[in-house]
Scaffold this motif. Sequence first.
Motif, PDB file in Angstrom:
ATOM      1  N   PHE A  86      71.052   4.664 -20.837  1.00 44.26           N
ATOM      2  CA  PHE A  86      70.211   3.964 -19.867  1.00 44.26           C
ATOM      3  C   PHE A  86      69.713   2.669 -20.519  1.00 44.26           C
ATOM      4  CE2 PHE A  86      67.311   6.780 -22.142  1.00 44.26           C
ATOM      5  CZ  PHE A  86      66.239   5.962 -22.439  1.00 44.26           C
ATOM      6  N   LYS A  91      67.274   2.752 -16.194  1.00 50.04           N
ATOM      7  CA  LYS A  91      68.340   3.138 -15.277  1.00 50.04           C
ATOM      8  C   LYS A  91      69.568   3.542 -16.066  1.00 50.04           C
ATOM      9  CE  LYS A  91      66.910   0.308 -11.351  1.00 50.04           C
ATOM     10  NZ  LYS A  91      67.306  -0.735 -10.376  1.00 50.04           N
ATOM     11  N   GLY A 104      73.039   4.738 -12.088  1.00 49.55           N
ATOM     12  CA  GLY A 104      72.088   3.989 -11.262  1.00 49.55           C
ATOM     13  C   GLY A 104      70.782   4.729 -11.063  1.00 49.55           C
ATOM     14  N   LYS A 105      70.761   6.025 -11.403  1.00 50.03           N
ATOM     15  CA  LYS A 105      69.518   6.784 -11.307  1.00 50.03           C
ATOM     16  C   LYS A 105      68.602   6.410 -12.461  1.00 50.03           C
ATOM     17  CE  LYS A 105      70.896   9.218  -7.717  1.00 50.03           C
ATOM     18  NZ  LYS A 105      70.244   9.122  -6.399  1.00 50.03           N
ATOM     19  N   SER A 106      67.349   6.747 -12.311  1.00 45.23           N
ATOM     20  CA  SER A 106      66.368   6.367 -13.332  1.00 45.23           C
ATOM     21  C   SER A 106      65.862   7.624 -14.038  1.00 45.23           C
ATOM     22  CB  SER A 106      65.190   5.631 -12.698  1.00 45.23           C
ATOM     23  OG  SER A 106      65.631   4.421 -12.111  1.00 45.23           O
TER      24      SER A 106
END
Length: 478
Positions: A86, A91, A104-106
């Motif tokens: 990340f 992200k 794309g997730k956090s």
Amino acid sequence: MLGMSKSIYRRLLVSFLATVLVGLGITGIVLSFFTKEYIYNAKEEELLRMAKKVNAAIHNSNEVNKRLLDKLAMLDESFDTRIWLFDTEGKIVATSMKDEMLTGKSVAVSIADNVLNGKSAVTELQIEGLDDPMLSVSVPWGEGENVYGGIILHAPIEGIEKTFGQMRESILWATLFGVLLSTIMVSYLSWSISRPLRTIERTAAEIGRGNYAERVQVDTSDEISDLAQTINTMAQKLEKVEQERHHLEQVRNDFLANVSHELRTPLTAIQGFLEALQDGLVEEEEARQKYYAVMYTETMQVNRLVDDLMDLMKLENNEVNLVKFPVDVADVMNRVAFSFHQEAEEKGLRMGVEVEEELPRIYADKDRIAQILKNLVKNALKFTAAGEIRMRASLEGEYVQIQVIDTGMGIATDDLDRIWERFFKVDRGRSKNNKGTGLGLAIVKELVELHDGKCRVDSTPGKGSTFTIWLPRIKPEN
């Protein structure tokens, strides 16, 4: 007894099961807690080492490209763990798995902040859209002050939970085995306890029914054996008490029978003579005087019997108090011989006294010593038809030995042990000729023992008897 056995079994079973369940339960909980913590810590350290190796392999790559993704895929296969990268905004920009839906997730803000601040490990990771439980660690991505973001390695904890499940299953099986083993042990223990207790109960029941000869046979060496021994001792004492009770009952019955017999003979004679006198059957004065003389003799016989009975009862009940003074045995013997001298002459018997020179005195009741000698001489006169009666005294150790020797009919060997009993007469067939109460020798024995002395009789049928008594002498220093 069956209820008691069930009660013992139930108590032991509850105690053993409670011990097994509580012991294994506590052990299982503690073991699970420490084992789980150890496995988690080991897994975290392993993931942390692999994360640092991943960073060492990609710390020069700050852009996500095919080369970086291929390297992550290779490391995934090598370490068998999923790798995420990340950026500084938290992200996810790259993963080791193709077609990863989490790109794309956090990650959690706290995780990203900790990693960007240089912290090298975390144990909790929350990712949007990820539902499966994961064990994760994170380290900074980069080197020195060039931090591009963070590296996350995570592994599903399904294997760890499976291990815990197997452990819990093992503990459960161990518990079931412990319960089974406890039941077997309780059954054996309750049997080993209840079996001797049932034996004790049966024996106690027999003793309660009066069978005092019954004994408990227990082949153990514990408290139950001590209880059995106590019951056996009690039964032995009860048996002895019962035997003494029977003996005393027999003595009482014999006593009543003998007293009745001894009283019936003179009373029957007196009654017969009184009836003859009352009916006027005896008219001559000389005959009446003979009747009076016989009645007087029989009355004196009853009086002697009563006196002897009273003396014997007082002696046996310890109601006789001796008045002790130094007593000259020779003086007492000469007085007794003088009192029976005329009676001995009438029967044609010689009466002699032999006393050892310088014979020490005895500490005794003079009147009771005279009574002892009179009873022995009277007994000798009764059973001696010819010959002599001698009284002899000598020193024998700590005692003064006194003997009354006759040349009479003697005593049978079978009667020697019973000669001192109340109302026992060796001349059963001649009781009409030799009248007596049958208590004289019994009184002699009681009086001698009251003076801390001892007595014995030796006799040969047809040759005579020797009655010997020993009385403690007065020591010179006293």
